[in-house]
Design an enzyme around this catalytic site. Sequence first.
Site, PDB file in Angstrom:
ATOM      1  N   ASP A   1     -38.294  29.425 -28.507  1.00 52.70           N
ATOM      2  CA  ASP A   1     -38.301  28.651 -27.267  1.00 52.70           C
ATOM      3  C   ASP A   1     -36.879  28.203 -26.913  1.00 52.70           C
ATOM      4  OD1 ASP A   1     -40.039  27.161 -25.296  1.00 52.70           O
ATOM      5  OD2 ASP A   1     -39.022  25.440 -26.175  1.00 52.70           O
TER       6      ASP A   1
ATOM      7  N   GLU B   1     -36.599  33.451 -25.952  1.00 53.93           N
ATOM      8  CA  GLU B   1     -36.804  33.030 -24.566  1.00 53.93           C
ATOM      9  C   GLU B   1     -35.463  32.471 -24.103  1.00 53.93           C
ATOM     10  OE1 GLU B   1     -38.834  29.744 -21.680  1.00 53.93           O
ATOM     11  OE2 GLU B   1     -37.818  29.283 -23.527  1.00 53.93           O
TER      12      GLU B   1
HETATM   13  C1  BGC Z   1     -41.468  26.706 -22.600  1.00 56.82           C
HETATM   14  C2  BGC Z   1     -41.961  25.649 -21.664  1.00 56.82           C
HETATM   15  C3  BGC Z   1     -41.497  24.310 -22.187  1.00 56.82           C
HETATM   16  C4  BGC Z   1     -39.976  24.291 -22.388  1.00 56.82           C
HETATM   17  C5  BGC Z   1     -39.536  23.150 -23.222  1.00 56.82           C
HETATM   18  C6  BGC Z   1     -39.989  26.560 -22.365  1.00 56.82           C
HETATM   19  O1  BGC Z   1     -39.251  27.438 -21.976  1.00 56.82           O
HETATM   20  O2  BGC Z   1     -41.921  27.988 -22.310  1.00 56.82           O
HETATM   21  O3  BGC Z   1     -43.344  25.684 -21.507  1.00 56.82           O
HETATM   22  O4  BGC Z   1     -41.821  23.325 -21.263  1.00 56.82           O
HETATM   23  O5  BGC Z   1     -39.543  25.441 -23.047  1.00 56.82           O
HETATM   24  O6  BGC Z   1     -39.868  23.374 -24.559  1.00 56.82           O
END
Ligand code: BGC
Length: 532
Positions: free
Chosen positions: A210, A281
């Site tokens: 994340d 991500e």
């Molecule tokens: C997740 C989100 C989250 C954020 C903070 C992101 O990119 O996919 O759903 O709110 O990270 O953790």
Amino acid sequence: MPAPTPASTPAPWWRDAVFYQVYVRSFADSDGDGLGDLPGITSRLRYLRDLGVDAVWITPFYPSPQHDAGYDVADYRDVDPRFGRLSDVDDLLTRAHRLGLRVVVDLVPNHTSSDHPWFRAALAARPGAAERARYLFRQGRGRRGDRPPNNWESVFGGPAWSRVEDGEWYLHLFDTSQPDLDWRNPEVPAMFDDVLRFWLDRGVDGFRVDVAHGLFKVASLRDQRGVTHGGDLPSDREDRAMVERTVRDEPMWDQPEVHEVYRSWRRLLEQYDGDRMAVAEAWTQTPESMARYVRRDELHQAFNFAWLLAPWSAEAFAEVVRGTLAAVAPVGAAPTWVLSNHDVVRHPTRYGGGPRGLARARAATLTMLALPGSAYLYQGEELGLEEVDVPPESRQDPYWFRTGKPGRDGARVPIPWRGSRPPYGFGPAGTTPWLPMPDDWAALTVGRQRKDPDSTWTFYRDALRARRRWATCGEVEIVEGRRTVLHLRRGDLTVVCNCGSRPVRLPAGEIVQASGPLHGDLLPPDTAVWLV
Ligand code: BGC
């Protein structure tokens, strides 16, 4: 079974796998508390095997006050009782592996929950104490220090700093309940090494990382120049699909130091057997900066959000394919593709909604599934679900609370399994789902769609089967991608996607998969086809 790899080119399982994102809260609720859970997922793994995916990515199920639906982790090595127990993870892994499915779990290293013991200790300690040094506590600006230390904004709106009682401020790039960790403090990487090992030892096949671009901020924490808006997550319904493509000054994202962390994680993952992997991500600004996360000694994959951000346009799609392939080629990585996830408006709705939005969504999906590398699907897209207009009183996204804009709940409504009324088999009869489910979803349930040869579910299953047969090798050649038609070739496969408003003549070949009905040798608008 994981995708078979031709004997001549042994490739790891993830390289061309189709991943299915399970949003835990909204997949299947086994105990009727309105929230999906791990036993619910386990009970539906056969469904995923039948659909034809290779792997499952499960969003966070760790103990959490749930201020950001679990992306606010209070304990990285346990399961929130609302989602089950550690033994439920073991059962899920055993069952998935037996069915030939891989399992990837979410890792949230940029921030903890404000309920994490580290942050509680930081609040209890004094300014300057070692307990505070795991986070980014700073004095404020101004004579009384009553202005935030810099001008950064939270992705969820408002200032990225909150003040604590003794007058110091702490950084939270997301909600106030998600304090950012200081990755320059060696205790932080050491803790995450242990967390990785904890889950790898239990048998997970990998991690979705994340906010992978966020761990390091520029050391000086200087102001962001030329701030026009604060977020990198395209969270607002109107402008989510169209994020500015200009390069912005982002001292809080994508700093060079982050790559050393991923080099060390790669080494750690390689100590395990079975091609364990990690996918970043990373909302970086260009395909080139995305490719830095997947250099040979870093992470295995990074989400490529370029297609998801592109409008419905053959020219834009061609540019995304060209740009992505050009960016990953020098680092030898395989690309990834994704059209929907729990943070963005579902793609049928982005493409205009209704029958036309759905036709376009199916066409974009079929085109995407022909491309090299791996594809990520988001639960419910195989049912053609649209974004739901969640009533304001039911919304739960912190983005909504901080900005007053609808936020992401509309993509997170539980999925309908069977029956004619909410909760449509999401939970036992009488369950009140955590977000209300629309009254008009009876025709969209899994039960109904599996029986219908023309349903979106059947289309996804057939397209995934066709992908295994026809779309696993060969370079991509863009034959045409300038006007309204995207025409690609990959090995023996020809792919045509009609983004225009008139039917176009199909090239020669036998049709092996179409995203919608064809008219003789004409490809209607908003339709894609595979030919061999
Ligand atoms: C997740 C989100 C989250 C954020 C903070 C992101 O990119 O996919 O759903 O709110 O990270 O953790």
